[in-house]
Design a protein around this motif. Structure first.
Motif, short mmCIF file in Angstrom:
data_model
loop_
_atom_site.label_atom_id
_atom_site.label_comp_id
_atom_site.label_asym_id
_atom_site.label_seq_id
_atom_site.Cartn_x
_atom_site.Cartn_y
_atom_site.Cartn_z
N ASP A 184 75.80 -56.39 46.85
CA ASP A 184 74.52 -55.72 46.64
C ASP A 184 74.74 -54.22 46.39
O ASP A 184 75.61 -53.60 47.00
CB ASP A 184 73.63 -55.91 47.86
N HIS B 227 73.06 -51.65 47.30
CA HIS B 227 72.21 -50.91 48.24
C HIS B 227 70.72 -51.05 47.88
O HIS B 227 70.03 -50.07 47.59
CB HIS B 227 72.61 -49.44 48.30
N THR C 140 66.14 -57.74 50.06
CA THR C 140 67.24 -58.60 49.62
C THR C 140 68.25 -58.84 50.74
O THR C 140 68.62 -59.99 51.02
CB THR C 140 67.96 -57.97 48.41
N LYS C 141 68.71 -57.80 51.39
CA LYS C 141 69.71 -57.94 52.45
C LYS C 141 69.15 -58.75 53.62
O LYS C 141 69.83 -59.65 54.15
CB LYS C 141 70.16 -56.56 52.94
N GLU C 142 67.94 -58.44 54.02
CA GLU C 142 67.33 -59.14 55.15
C GLU C 142 67.21 -60.63 54.87
O GLU C 142 67.52 -61.47 55.74
CB GLU C 142 65.95 -58.55 55.41
N CYS D 110 68.99 -62.51 52.74
CA CYS D 110 70.30 -63.15 52.66
C CYS D 110 70.91 -63.39 54.03
O CYS D 110 71.47 -64.47 54.29
CB CYS D 110 71.25 -62.29 51.83
N PHE E 102 77.55 -61.03 52.94
CA PHE E 102 76.83 -59.96 52.26
C PHE E 102 77.66 -58.67 52.27
O PHE E 102 78.10 -58.21 53.32
CB PHE E 102 75.48 -59.72 52.94
N GLU F 225 78.04 -54.60 50.46
CA GLU F 225 77.34 -53.53 49.74
C GLU F 225 78.36 -52.62 49.06
O GLU F 225 79.37 -52.25 49.65
CB GLU F 225 76.47 -52.73 50.70
#
Length: 262
Positions: free
Chosen positions: A34, A36, A41-43, A45, A54, A56
């Motif tokens: 990702d 950043h 999106t991060k949450e 995944c 995951f 970054e």
């Protein structure tokens, strides 16, 4: 054999759920790189998908980002998809068949596309016959270092998979125009780094030619108004990348001529 799914993301909360729901049953590990994201999106995944690893990384271009994702994959086979791409059931079965073989015929496989613009399936204008390498053995391919319009580099002859990838291109016109602006920035930078020159005549003529090629020669008119929209926006993208390259070259020429007086 182990199958790794690799995907790069940036603010893909509207797409990532659809992709991960689709491939979680065939992928043994999911590598998400990702840039950043500032959305969820991060949450999404990390909260809902235990197979996801995951990572970054600052975005310096599509080629570099994708190659970084490849390095993180541990599977013998890699399925590389964009966040807005979803394999249909026939393609998923074809992938499982390939990786279950002891010695499959090919090390690189291509897949056909269904390209969607909103609710419209686009069949012409160059969008209806798209086919890309998406499944390959680890170590048999890598991506070019291009910032934009990167491509897979391999010495292997590709095979073809049954089924298709559904590509859901743009959420709305605002999203599309934003991507056109960003892509044209990167394309102008890429052309500049390669020493490409541009003149005003090409800036005027090339977008017109692109519209005619897409709408007439590639029969985009058969898609109706969506086909017209695609031809018009591709023409606009061509205009932007060339005018931005022209601006960049002119600014450097003026700086060299007038120095600190600018």
């Amino acid at each position: 054999m182990v199958l790794s799914l690799a995907v790069i993301t940036y603010n893909e909360e509207d797409n990532i759920v659809r992709l991960l729901n689709s491939v979680s049953d065939i992928a043994d590990e999911i590598i998400v790189v990702d840039s950043h994201s500032t959305d969820r999106t991060k949450e999404i995944c990390l909260q809902d998908y235990p197979k996801v690893q995951f990572f970054e990384k600052k975005f310096n271009g599509y080629g570099e980002q994708k190659n970084y994702a490849l390095e993180l994959c541990s599977g013998e086979w890699i399925l590389f998809l964009d966040a807005d791409e979803v394999p249909d059931n026939d393609l998923k079965k074809a992938i499982q068949h390939v990786i279950s073989q002891q010695n499959p015929e090919y090390s690189v496989y291509r897949a056909k596309y269904n390209n969607h613009l909103g609710i419209h399936l686009i069949k012409f204008g160059g969008w209806g016959n798209v086919c890309k390498e998406r499944l390959f053995r680890k170590g048999s391919a890598k991506y070019s270092d291009d910032k934009v319009h990167e491509f897979l580099i391999t010495n292997e002859k590709p095979g073809f998979l049954e089924g298709k990838i559904n590509h859901y291109t743009y959420k709305n016109i605002h999203h599309h125009v934003t991507k056109i602006n960003r892509y044209s920035d990167m394309m102008a930078e890429k052309m500049f780094e390669r020493g490409k020159k541009i003149n005003r005549f090409k800036i005027i003529i090339n977008p017109v030619f692109v519209f005619i090629k897409v709408f007439i020669f590639k029969m985009g008119f058969l898609d109706g108004f969506p086909g017209f929209y695609i031809a018009k926006t591709m023409s606009y993208y061509t205009f932007l990348k060339y005018i931005k390259l022209y601006e960049k070259i002119r600014m450097i020429e003026l700086e060299q001529k007038y120095g600190n007086f600018l």
